[in-house]
Design an enzyme around this catalytic site. Structure first.
Site, PDB file in Angstrom:
ATOM      1  N   HIS A 154       2.318   1.037   0.348  1.00 52.72           N
ATOM      2  CA  HIS A 154       1.492   0.155   1.187  1.00 52.72           C
ATOM      3  C   HIS A 154       1.358  -1.244   0.545  1.00 52.72           C
ATOM      4  O   HIS A 154       0.259  -1.672   0.193  1.00 52.72           O
ATOM      5  CB  HIS A 154       0.102   0.818   1.319  1.00 52.72           C
ATOM      6  CG  HIS A 154      -0.743   0.310   2.442  1.00 52.72           C
ATOM      7  ND1 HIS A 154      -1.179  -0.980   2.521  1.00 52.72           N
ATOM      8  CD2 HIS A 154      -1.260   0.939   3.530  1.00 52.72           C
ATOM      9  CE1 HIS A 154      -1.920  -1.129   3.608  1.00 52.72           C
ATOM     10  NE2 HIS A 154      -1.985   0.016   4.234  1.00 52.72           N
ATOM     11  N   GLU A 177       5.227  -2.407   4.694  1.00 55.03           N
ATOM     12  CA  GLU A 177       5.172  -1.139   3.964  1.00 55.03           C
ATOM     13  C   GLU A 177       6.387  -0.257   4.271  1.00 55.03           C
ATOM     14  O   GLU A 177       6.545   0.200   5.413  1.00 55.03           O
ATOM     15  CB  GLU A 177       3.899  -0.408   4.367  1.00 55.03           C
ATOM     16  CG  GLU A 177       2.647  -1.271   4.280  1.00 55.03           C
ATOM     17  CD  GLU A 177       1.513  -0.774   5.147  1.00 55.03           C
ATOM     18  OE1 GLU A 177       1.404   0.441   5.348  1.00 55.03           O
ATOM     19  OE2 GLU A 177       0.728  -1.618   5.636  1.00 55.03           O
TER      20      GLU A 177
HETATM   21  O1  TA6 Z   1      -1.039   0.150   6.998  1.00 55.84           O
HETATM   22  C1  TA6 Z   1      -1.897  -0.261   8.014  1.00 55.84           C
HETATM   23  C2  TA6 Z   1      -3.147   0.616   8.025  1.00 55.84           C
HETATM   24  O2  TA6 Z   1      -2.836   1.917   8.452  1.00 55.84           O
HETATM   25  C3  TA6 Z   1      -4.177  -0.061   8.919  1.00 55.84           C
HETATM   26  O3  TA6 Z   1      -4.402   0.689  10.102  1.00 55.84           O
HETATM   27  C4  TA6 Z   1      -5.426  -0.157   8.023  1.00 55.84           C
HETATM   28  O4  TA6 Z   1      -6.221   1.023   8.171  1.00 55.84           O
HETATM   29  C5  TA6 Z   1      -4.764  -0.246   6.646  1.00 55.84           C
HETATM   30  O5  TA6 Z   1      -3.715   0.707   6.703  1.00 55.84           O
HETATM   31  C6  TA6 Z   1      -5.695  -0.082   5.470  1.00 55.84           C
HETATM   32  O6  TA6 Z   1      -6.086   1.250   5.331  1.00 55.84           O
HETATM   33  P1  TA6 Z   1      -7.089   1.634   4.107  1.00 55.84           P
HETATM   34  O7  TA6 Z   1      -7.304   3.107   4.231  1.00 55.84           O
HETATM   35  O8  TA6 Z   1      -6.401   1.244   2.846  1.00 55.84           O
HETATM   36  O9  TA6 Z   1      -8.311   0.795   4.342  1.00 55.84           O
END
Ligand code: TA6
Length: 296
Positions: A159, A263
Site C-alpha cells: 500500500h 498499490e
Molecule cells: O487503498 C485504498 C484504501 O482501501 C481506501 O479505501 C482507504 O480505506 C485506504 O485504503 C486506507 O485504509 P486504512 O485502513 O489504511 O485507513
C-alpha cells in the site's frame, strides 16, 4: 545495514547505499522512509502517524495481508501491518542477490493467538533491498505451512504512499483503457479513459489485470516514480482528498495534496495456496528525473 530504535522505541532497520537509504520498522514490516542520493524523502508519512501498535503507521509502505480492503471477516487490510515481524537470521531460500545491494529479510509467522483470528499457519518472508542506484525492491514470499492439509486464500497489496509536491499536478501513466472497480461507486466496474490519469478529487479505484509498469509523474519536482511489479496483477490508486482527509485522525487535513497511493496488489482474483505451496509478489520502485510538463 543498521539495527536501531525508532519512534516509541520500536525496532527498525536502516539500509544505506552511498547516499540513498531506506528504513523499515519491524512493527508491520513497514518501510517508512526511502531517500534518493540527494537525501530527498520519496515516501509520504503523515505528520500525525501513530508509531505504536495496534494502529498501522499512516504512510510509507503498509503490507496488506491476508486481506486487501474491507471485504472479508478480518479488519480492513488484514493484520500483517499490525504485527511485530522479526529479522530472519538463516537466509531464506532467496536466490543470493549480488553483494552490492543492501538488504534485510524479515519474517512473520502466526502465534497461537493469531491462529484464532485467521486459522492458518504460514511463513511470510519479506526482503527489502536497496539497489546501488537507490532503487527500492520489496519481495514477498508467502508459504502455506498448514499441518492439517488445509489450503488458504488471500488478497494482498503493497500500500505504497508516494510523496508528491502537488496532487493537482500529478499524472499516472500505464493505466489508460484498463478496467477498474470503483470503491466510490460500490466497486462497480468501469473502463479508464484513454489518456493519463490526473486528480481533481477523491479517487479510490482498483485497476485489474494491469501492465507490469506504472509511472507517476510529479510536475513540480520534475520527477517520475516508476513502479514495476511481478505476481501482482492489480493496482489500487487512492487519494482521500479533503473530506476523507479530515475524517482520518492520523492524517493532516491538507496532507492529501502531497501524497498519492499507487498499490501493487492482488485483489480481483485471490490467491489460493495448498500446504507447501508458495506465492511470490515483488515490486520495484525507482525515482528518475523527468522532463514531464503537466497538460502535455
Ligand atoms: O487503498 C485504498 C484504501 O482501501 C481506501 O479505501 C482507504 O480505506 C485506504 O485504503 C486506507 O485504509 P486504512 O485502513 O489504511 O485507513
Amino acid at each position: 545495514v543498521e539495527f536501531c530504535k525508532g519512534i516509541n522505541g520500536l525496532d527498525k532497520v536502516i539500509l544505506r547505499e552511498v547516499r540513498s537509504s531506506a528504513e523499515v520498522y519491524l512493527y508491520g514490516g513497514h518501510v517508512t522512509s526511502w531517500k534518493n542520493d540527494h537525501g530527498e524523502e520519496l515516501l509520504f508519512v503523515s505528520s500525525k502517524a501513530q508509531f505504536k501498535p495496534p494502529k498501522a503507521i499512516r504512510g510509507g509502505i503498509p503490507i496488506c495481508f491476508p486481506q486487501f480492503g474491507g471485504q472479508g471477516n478480518l479488519e480492513q487490510h488484514g493484520f500483517a501491518r499490525n504485527k511485530i515481524w522479526s529479522v530472519e537470521t538463516d537466509p531464506p531460500p532467496f536466490p543470493t542477490v549480488n553483494s552490492n545491494k543492501a538488504f534485510v529479510d524479515l519474517i512473520l509467522k502466526p502465534s497461537e493467538d493469531d491462529m484464532k483470528t485467521w486459522p492458518h499457519s504460514y511463513e511470510f518472508r519479506l526482503r527489502i533491498t536497496l539497489g546501488p542506484g537507490g532503487d527500492l525492491m520489496l519481495t514477498s514470499r508467502i508459504r502455506n505451512t498448514n499441518a492439517d492439509g488445509k489450503p488458504f486464500t488471500f488478497t494482498f497489496a503493497y500500500h505504497t504512499y508516494f510523496s508528491v509536491s502537488d496532487i493537482s499536478e500529478v499524472r499516472v501513466e500505464g493505466l489508460e483503457t484498463i478496467d477498474y472497480l470503483d470503491n466510490l461507486q460500490n466497486r462497480e466496474r468501469f473502463t479508464e479513459q484513454g489518456d493519463a490519469i490526473t486528480f481533481e478529487g477523491e479517487v479510490d479505484k482498483v485497476y485489474v489485470s494491469t501492465p507490469t509498469k506504472i509511472a507517476i509523474l510529479d510536475h513540480e519536482k520534475k520527477r517520475t516514480f516508476v513502479l514495476r511489479k511481478d505476481g501482482l496483477p492489480d493496482a489500487v490508486v487512492w487519494n482521500p482528498w479533503d473530506k476523507k482527509a479530515k475524517a482520518m485522525a492520523d492524517f493532516g487535513d491538507d496532507e492529501y495534496k502531497h501524497m498519492l497511493c499507487v498499490e501493487a496488489a492482488v485483489v480481483e482474483k485471490p490467491i489460493t495456496l495448498k500446504p507447501g505451496e508458495e506465492w511470490k509478489g515483488r515490486q520495484e520502485l525507482s525515482a528518475v528525473p523527468s522532463s514531464y510538463c503537466s497538460g502535455q
